[in-house]
Scaffold this motif. Structure first.
Motif, PDB file in Angstrom:
ATOM      1  N   GLU A 190       4.738   7.299   2.075  1.00 12.79           N
ATOM      2  CA  GLU A 190       5.113   6.055   2.981  1.00 12.79           C
ATOM      3  C   GLU A 190       4.356   4.936   2.220  1.00 12.79           C
ATOM      4  O   GLU A 190       3.276   4.714   1.866  1.00 12.79           O
ATOM      5  N   GLN A 195       0.640   5.506   1.241  1.00 21.67           N
ATOM      6  CA  GLN A 195       0.057   6.499   1.815  1.00 21.67           C
ATOM      7  C   GLN A 195       0.656   7.794   1.421  1.00 21.67           C
ATOM      8  O   GLN A 195       1.774   8.061   1.980  1.00 21.67           O
ATOM      9  N   LEU A 209      -4.823   4.854   3.012  1.00 20.25           N
ATOM     10  CA  LEU A 209      -3.816   4.054   2.146  1.00 20.25           C
ATOM     11  C   LEU A 209      -4.730   3.656   0.869  1.00 20.25           C
ATOM     12  O   LEU A 209      -5.608   3.216   0.778  1.00 20.25           O
ATOM     13  N   PHE A 262       3.795   0.631   2.719  1.00 17.58           N
ATOM     14  CA  PHE A 262       3.382  -0.316   3.688  1.00 17.58           C
ATOM     15  C   PHE A 262       3.335  -1.718   2.968  1.00 17.58           C
ATOM     16  O   PHE A 262       2.479  -1.773   1.952  1.00 17.58           O
ATOM     17  N   LYS A 317       5.790  -1.619   9.406  1.00 19.21           N
ATOM     18  CA  LYS A 317       5.705  -0.343  10.078  1.00 19.21           C
ATOM     19  C   LYS A 317       5.865   0.582   9.190  1.00 19.21           C
ATOM     20  O   LYS A 317       5.890   1.849   9.425  1.00 19.21           O
ATOM     21  N   GLN A 325      -3.478  11.393   4.325  1.00 17.30           N
ATOM     22  CA  GLN A 325      -4.516  10.689   3.560  1.00 17.30           C
ATOM     23  C   GLN A 325      -4.391   9.234   3.902  1.00 17.30           C
ATOM     24  O   GLN A 325      -3.820   8.803   4.505  1.00 17.30           O
ATOM     25  N   TYR A 358       0.761  -1.226  -0.088  1.00 15.82           N
ATOM     26  CA  TYR A 358      -0.105  -0.028   0.110  1.00 15.82           C
ATOM     27  C   TYR A 358       0.973   1.350  -0.098  1.00 15.82           C
ATOM     28  O   TYR A 358       2.067   1.177   0.437  1.00 15.82           O
TER      29      TYR A 358
END
Lengths: 113, 112
Positions: free
Chosen positions: A88, A38, A44, A90, A105, A42, A36
């Motif tokens: 970011e 991000q 994901l 994930f 994380k 916002q 995912y």
């Protein structure tokens, strides 16, 4: 218990350079794997998923990931990043059975002009 | 197509005050619903998930609770907020447990 490890918390990279974001999961049983993205402030957004079949999975925005069962890895790659890829990322896994998604994380990708 | 709505987008509340965050899903029936919290540098923590009305699982003991008054509505509540409740709260839905999650835009909660 199933877990996901993202080895790098931050990855800086120059624009148009390739990038690899690493992800390892703890189980050798069949799993479903996801990446995912991000963007700031916002939710994901799903980039790509591996459920079965070909181990090389292509996603949106030019990203791809390769499932490696023997190394229990699902690394995310892009051959040439853009400033807009700063976000970011994930990695997540759904273990077999009725349990919810488990997230790593996160890795903060910073693309430098 | 399915959409998920989460509100408010931002919230500033004093310590000890109550909390109610709402999430609704449109365009599907009997979705699985989830509440996650994201604190700085700590990734995503699953707080609650629900596979149906009256079926809510709590993952982490805390002063938060969740309710599902309707099939496509999921509410996160607290009677008295703590400073440590500050964070970014994300609602999500999926067609089933072995399916990708679809997230709302999140609520930034600051407890002062």
């Amino acid at each position: 218990a199933q877990s996901v490890t993202q080895l790098d918390s931050q990855v800086p990279v120059f624009e148009e350079a390739p990038v690899e974001l690493r992800c390892n999961y703890s189980s050798s049983v069949s799993v479903y794997l996801f990446w995912y993205v991000q963007y700031p402030n916002q939710g994901l957004q799903l980039l790509l998923k591996y459920l079965s079949g070909s181990t090389l999975v292509k996603g949106i925005n030019g990203f791809e990931a390769e499932f490696n069962k023997s190394q229990t890895s699902f690394h995310l790659r892009k051959p040439s990043v853009h400033i807009s890829d700063t976000a970011e990322y994930f990695c997540a896994v759904i273990p077999s059975g009725n349990t919810p998604l488990v997230f790593g994380k996160g890795t903060r990708l910073s693309v430098i002009a | 197509s399915q959409t998920i709505h989460q509100w408010p987008a931002t919230l500033v509340q004093p310590v000890g005050s109550p909390l109610s965050l709402e999430c609704t899903v449109e365009g599907t029936s009997n979705p699985n619903l989830y509440w996650y919290r994201q604190a700085a540098g700590r990734g995503l923590q699953l707080l609650f998930y629900s596979i149906g009305i009256d079926q809510i699982s709590s993952e982490v003991p805390q002063n938060l609770s969740a309710s599902r008054p309707q099939d496509r509505q999921f509410i996160l509540s607290s009677k008295k907020l703590l400073l440590s409740d500050s964070g970014f709260y994300l609602c999500a839905w999926s067609p089933g447990l072995n399916s990708p999650l679809h997230f709302g835009n999140g609520t930034r909660l600051t407890v002062t």
